[in-house]
Design a protein around this motif. Sequence first.
Motif, mmCIF file in Angstrom:
data_model
loop_
_atom_site.group_PDB
_atom_site.id
_atom_site.type_symbol
_atom_site.label_atom_id
_atom_site.label_comp_id
_atom_site.label_asym_id
_atom_site.label_seq_id
_atom_site.Cartn_x
_atom_site.Cartn_y
_atom_site.Cartn_z
ATOM 1 N N LEU A 252 0.828 -1.211 0.000
ATOM 2 C CA LEU A 252 0.000 0.000 0.000
ATOM 3 C C LEU A 252 0.863 1.263 0.000
ATOM 4 N N ILE A 253 1.928 1.257 0.774
ATOM 5 C CA ILE A 253 2.813 2.428 0.805
ATOM 6 C C ILE A 253 3.456 2.641 -0.559
ATOM 7 N N ASP A 254 3.943 1.550 -1.143
ATOM 8 C CA ASP A 254 4.596 1.665 -2.454
ATOM 9 C C ASP A 254 3.611 2.150 -3.511
ATOM 10 N N ARG A 255 2.379 1.662 -3.453
ATOM 11 C CA ARG A 255 1.349 2.092 -4.411
ATOM 12 C C ARG A 255 1.098 3.595 -4.280
ATOM 13 N N CYS A 256 1.007 4.061 -3.037
ATOM 14 C CA CYS A 256 0.793 5.483 -2.775
ATOM 15 C C CYS A 256 1.987 6.310 -3.254
ATOM 16 N N MET A 257 3.192 5.850 -2.963
ATOM 17 C CA MET A 257 4.399 6.586 -3.353
ATOM 18 C C MET A 257 4.524 6.676 -4.875
ATOM 19 N N ARG A 258 4.175 5.614 -5.571
ATOM 20 C CA ARG A 258 4.284 5.606 -7.029
ATOM 21 C C ARG A 258 3.337 6.624 -7.666
ATOM 22 N N ALA B 221 10.291 12.881 -1.319
ATOM 23 C CA ALA B 221 9.791 11.525 -1.070
ATOM 24 C C ALA B 221 9.487 11.319 0.418
ATOM 25 N N GLN B 222 10.328 11.873 1.290
ATOM 26 C CA GLN B 222 10.070 11.747 2.727
ATOM 27 C C GLN B 222 8.809 12.513 3.125
ATOM 28 N N THR B 223 8.570 13.653 2.483
ATOM 29 C CA THR B 223 7.340 14.394 2.749
ATOM 30 C C THR B 223 6.123 13.559 2.378
ATOM 31 N N VAL B 224 6.184 12.901 1.238
ATOM 32 C CA VAL B 224 5.075 12.055 0.799
ATOM 33 C C VAL B 224 4.919 10.847 1.710
ATOM 34 N N LEU B 225 6.038 10.289 2.143
ATOM 35 C CA LEU B 225 5.993 9.076 2.966
ATOM 36 C C LEU B 225 5.383 9.350 4.336
#
Length: 252
Positions: free
Chosen positions: A31-37, A97-101
């Motif tokens: 789920l995290i990877d899907r969101c990050m992509r 990327a850290q902001t998104v994570l």
Amino acid sequence: MVAAAGLRLPLQDYLLADHELRELDRARVVLIDRCMRGFGFSYPVRHPTADLGPRSPTERRYGITDASDAAAHGYGLGDRDPARQKPPEKPDLDADAQTVLFGKGRSSVKGRPVPEGGCVTQADRSLGAGAPAGTDPGLAQQLSFQSFDLSRADSRVRRATRAWSACMAGHGYDYADPLAPLGDPALSGATSPRAVATATTDIRCKKATNLVGIWFAVESAYQRRLIDDHHDRLTGLKQANTARLRTAARLT
């Protein structure tokens, strides 16, 4: 009774097993990877697949309890020792990327709104979407800690502990508590003849005094009482665990 790996305490019905936790962890990463992509980033996290640590929640709850492990590794875990495994590499993420994570900092990245709490929190929300409202995910673990403390202070367990300590002293080992050898720096690290000798004596003294059998029976009674006292909340937690695992199964 000595070997405790196969014992099951009543509260384990409300706790996720290790393989279930790994399944949830894998789904969370998906789920995290899907969101990050969705923001043009990836989240390449690798998780260990081997079973590490004790074989069950009860195996070392009352100190070392496996005679073959004691003879082979002293107080160590052999190949199941997490310290022997190479830790997974952390993903190299830039500031955006850290902001998104994590959802800290700017409220949008690359023109897209960052989810509240970032992709991490969004993944947790997705996994818990089917769970009953107001569920406390840490309740069963909290009660498990409580039952351990209650049983450890119980007069029956204290009497058995004193008998075990006297048995150990009779063989030249000065330990007041069966958990103490596990934390003794002199016995940690590489397996040594001293560690093996201490651990095998520890096992023999547990057998002679029935420490594990007594402690397990006493703690089981405390846990059944705690389950009765928190029945409705624990039922909700069990339903929440089932819902989260059902969601995870669809993703992995």
